[in-house]
Design a protein around this motif. Sequence first.
Motif, short mmCIF file in Angstrom:
data_model
loop_
_atom_site.label_atom_id
_atom_site.label_comp_id
_atom_site.label_asym_id
_atom_site.label_seq_id
_atom_site.Cartn_x
_atom_site.Cartn_y
_atom_site.Cartn_z
N THR A 31 3.58 1.52 -8.89
CA THR A 31 2.44 2.55 -8.48
C THR A 31 2.29 3.63 -9.44
O THR A 31 3.78 4.16 -9.54
N SER A 45 -3.89 7.44 -16.57
CA SER A 45 -3.45 6.66 -15.56
C SER A 45 -2.20 6.36 -15.37
O SER A 45 -1.39 5.78 -15.39
N VAL A 72 -0.41 -0.43 -10.51
CA VAL A 72 -1.81 -0.05 -9.99
C VAL A 72 -1.97 1.55 -9.75
O VAL A 72 -0.82 2.23 -9.49
N PHE A 74 -2.96 5.02 -8.43
CA PHE A 74 -3.21 5.83 -7.38
C PHE A 74 -3.71 7.24 -7.70
O PHE A 74 -3.03 7.54 -8.60
N SER A 97 -8.26 1.27 -7.02
CA SER A 97 -6.92 0.65 -6.58
C SER A 97 -7.04 -0.54 -5.62
O SER A 97 -6.25 -1.34 -5.86
N HIS A 100 -8.09 -3.46 -7.57
CA HIS A 100 -6.74 -3.93 -8.13
C HIS A 100 -5.77 -4.55 -7.42
O HIS A 100 -5.34 -5.77 -7.74
#
Length: 179
Positions: A31, A45, A72, A74, A97, A100
């Motif tokens: 994450t 990102s 991913v 967040f 998210s 994904h």
Amino acid sequence: PVYALDVPEIMLRYLKRLPAGNGSEAVVVATIGKLWAGHTIPGDSGDEGGAVEHVRGVLFQKGYDVTITDAVPFPANVTLGRLSAGKKEVPGILRQSDEHVNRIADAIIAKERNIKHYLPLVPQAWILLSEIFYHTIGRRSIGKMFVASQKCNSCGSCARTCPAGAIRMVRNRPRWNYQ
């Protein structure tokens, strides 16, 4: 979670306590923080750094068969020297998210194998140097830079519940240590 381009120490300790994999399949999903939902620019990102490959290596050594790796984004929420995701951006980021994560779940159900290699060799070398610097010097100083906002009510809940034991109360205010 990715912390300073690598795996947090608490997660590494957990992984190292796992039983032998004996060929069991595993999926590695990092994450990372994202700033904006509507568009993508380089660096917005977060960065998984070497975290995914680090976890994959630990699991491989323990005998697990890693079938999927991914990262991913967040909403970015704890940053040093960067903006956090704005309140207006959070719903869009969470929607992306969720989509994904659903794609990853579908790949797991379909028994797909998808190992993503995130960076070419030169950036990986730079990340490795950054990780070494952070783990030897940075974590002992950067962690001390966190401060509680004015909204802190000095209840001590953060210190009692921190899974890494990285917070203690000093004069009714939280203080972070190098963990």
